[in-house]
Design a protein around this motif. Structure first.
Motif, short mmCIF file in Angstrom:
data_model
loop_
_atom_site.label_atom_id
_atom_site.label_comp_id
_atom_site.label_asym_id
_atom_site.label_seq_id
_atom_site.Cartn_x
_atom_site.Cartn_y
_atom_site.Cartn_z
N THR A 103 -9.72 34.66 32.92
CA THR A 103 -10.59 34.26 34.02
C THR A 103 -9.75 33.90 35.24
O THR A 103 -8.78 33.16 35.14
CB THR A 103 -11.46 33.06 33.62
OG1 THR A 103 -12.26 33.42 32.49
CG2 THR A 103 -12.38 32.65 34.77
N ASP A 139 -14.50 38.89 37.71
CA ASP A 139 -13.54 37.78 37.75
C ASP A 139 -13.54 36.95 36.47
O ASP A 139 -12.86 35.91 36.41
CB ASP A 139 -13.85 36.86 38.94
CG ASP A 139 -13.60 37.56 40.27
OD1 ASP A 139 -12.77 38.48 40.29
OD2 ASP A 139 -14.24 37.18 41.27
N LYS A 140 -14.28 37.37 35.46
CA LYS A 140 -14.38 36.61 34.22
C LYS A 140 -13.40 37.16 33.17
O LYS A 140 -12.92 38.29 33.26
CB LYS A 140 -15.81 36.66 33.67
CG LYS A 140 -16.87 36.16 34.65
CD LYS A 140 -16.64 34.72 35.02
CE LYS A 140 -17.70 34.20 35.98
NZ LYS A 140 -17.43 32.82 36.44
N ALA A 141 -13.16 36.32 32.16
CA ALA A 141 -12.29 36.75 31.06
C ALA A 141 -12.96 37.88 30.29
O ALA A 141 -14.17 37.86 30.06
CB ALA A 141 -12.00 35.57 30.14
N TRP A 188 -17.15 41.06 27.10
CA TRP A 188 -17.10 39.80 27.82
C TRP A 188 -18.27 38.91 27.40
O TRP A 188 -19.19 39.36 26.70
CB TRP A 188 -17.11 40.04 29.34
CG TRP A 188 -18.44 40.46 29.90
CD1 TRP A 188 -19.37 39.70 30.48
CD2 TRP A 188 -18.98 41.81 29.92
NE1 TRP A 188 -20.46 40.43 30.87
CE2 TRP A 188 -20.24 41.74 30.53
CE3 TRP A 188 -18.51 43.05 29.47
CZ2 TRP A 188 -21.04 42.86 30.71
CZ3 TRP A 188 -19.30 44.16 29.65
CH2 TRP A 188 -20.55 44.06 30.26
#
Length: 226
Positions: free
Chosen positions: A68, A49-51, A30
Motif C-alpha cells: 500500500t 494505490d492499495k496492496a 486485492w
C-alpha cells in the motif's frame, strides 16, 4: 517478392507483440474497502494505490507483491513509530548495560547502599535547610502580624515597611514550601528507585553465584587470600 517479405515481417512482428502481451497479462488479487478478497484481470482505479499481488495469467506464478502506498501523514506516522521503537531499544540496551555494570561496580549490598546515600545526602541536607528557613520566616510572619495587629487596635497607622515585609515574607514562605514539597517527592522517588535496584541487584547476584557454582572443578571458587 519484396512486398511479400515485408508483409510477412509485419505479420510476424504483430504476432510476436501479441504473444508478448499475452505472456505479460496479469491476474490481480486485492482486498476491497469492504474487506472482501477480489481477483480479476482488470485492476479498478480505486485499487491502484492499495496492496495487491500480481500473478502471471499464463503460469499462475507470483510476479509482484505491491504494498500500500502511504500518504505523507501515514509515512510520517510510520517514521515516528520507527524512531520511537529505536529509542526504546536504545534505552533498554542502556538499562541492560547499567544492570550488568552493577555487579562489577558494587561487590556488596553495602557498596550499593553507599552509592545511593551519596545521591540522597545532599537532597536531605537541602530539605533540612529549607525547613529551618521556612520555620524562621514563619516566626517573622507571626511577629510582624502581632505588631501590626497591636498598632491597628491602638488606632495607629500601619507601618508601610512592615506591611511590605509581611507581603514579601508570605510570598517567600509559599515558594519555599512548594519547593520543599517537590524535593520531598524527589527524595521518596529515589528511595523507591533504590528498593527496586536492590531487588534487581540481589536477583542478578544470585544468578551470578549459581553460574559460578556450576563451573567445573574449582573454577568458580573464590581464590584464597595469602
Amino acid at each position: 517478392m519484396s512486398n511479400v517479405k515485408l508483409l510477412l515481417s509485419a505479420f510476424l512482428g504483430t504476432a510476436l507483440i501479441a504473444g508478448a502481451a499475452a505472456q505479460e497479462k496479469k491476474i490481480y488479487r486485492w482486498v476491497d474497502k469492504d474487506g472482501k478478497v477480489q481477483i480479476s484481470d482488470q485492476l479498478p482505479p480505486e485499487a491502484v494505490d492499495k496492496a495487491r499481488k500480481e500473478y502471471n495469467a499464463k503460469t499462475g506464478s507470483l510476479k509482484n507483491d505491491v504494498k500500500t502506498q502511504l500518504s505523507p501523514a501515514e509515512k510520517a506516522a510510520v517514521d515516528q513509530q520507527a524512531k520511537a521503537e529505536a529509542a526504546a531499544m536504545a534505552e533498554a540496551d542502556k538499562a541492560k548495560r547499567i544492570e550488568q555494570g552493577m555487579l562489577v561496580n558494587y561487590a556488596t549490598e553495602q557498596d550499593l547502599q553507599r552509592f545511593f546515600d551519596e545521591r540522597t545526602d545532599l537532597l536531605k541536607q537541602t530539605i533540612i535547610s529549607l525547613k529551618a528557613s521556612i520555620q524562621s520566616r514563619r516566626v517573622v510572619l507571626i511577629s510582624t502580624l502581632n505588631e501590626l495587629s497591636e498598632a491597628e487596635m491602638n488606632g495607629q497607622a500601619l507601618d508601610a515597611g512592615k506591611l511590605k515585609t509581611l507581603a514579601e515574607t508570605q510570598t517567600l514562605v509559599a515558594k519555599q514550601t512548594e519547593q520543599m514539597g517537590r524535593l520531598n517527592v524527589n527524595y521518596r522517588t529515589l528511595q523507591a528507585e533504590f528498593a527496586l535496584t536492590l531487588d534487581k541487584y540481589r536477583s542478578m547476584k544470585a544468578e551470578a553465584d549459581l553460574r559460578r557454582a556450576a563451573l567445573p572443578g574449582d573454577a568458580g571458587a573464590t581464590p584464597a587470600q595469602p
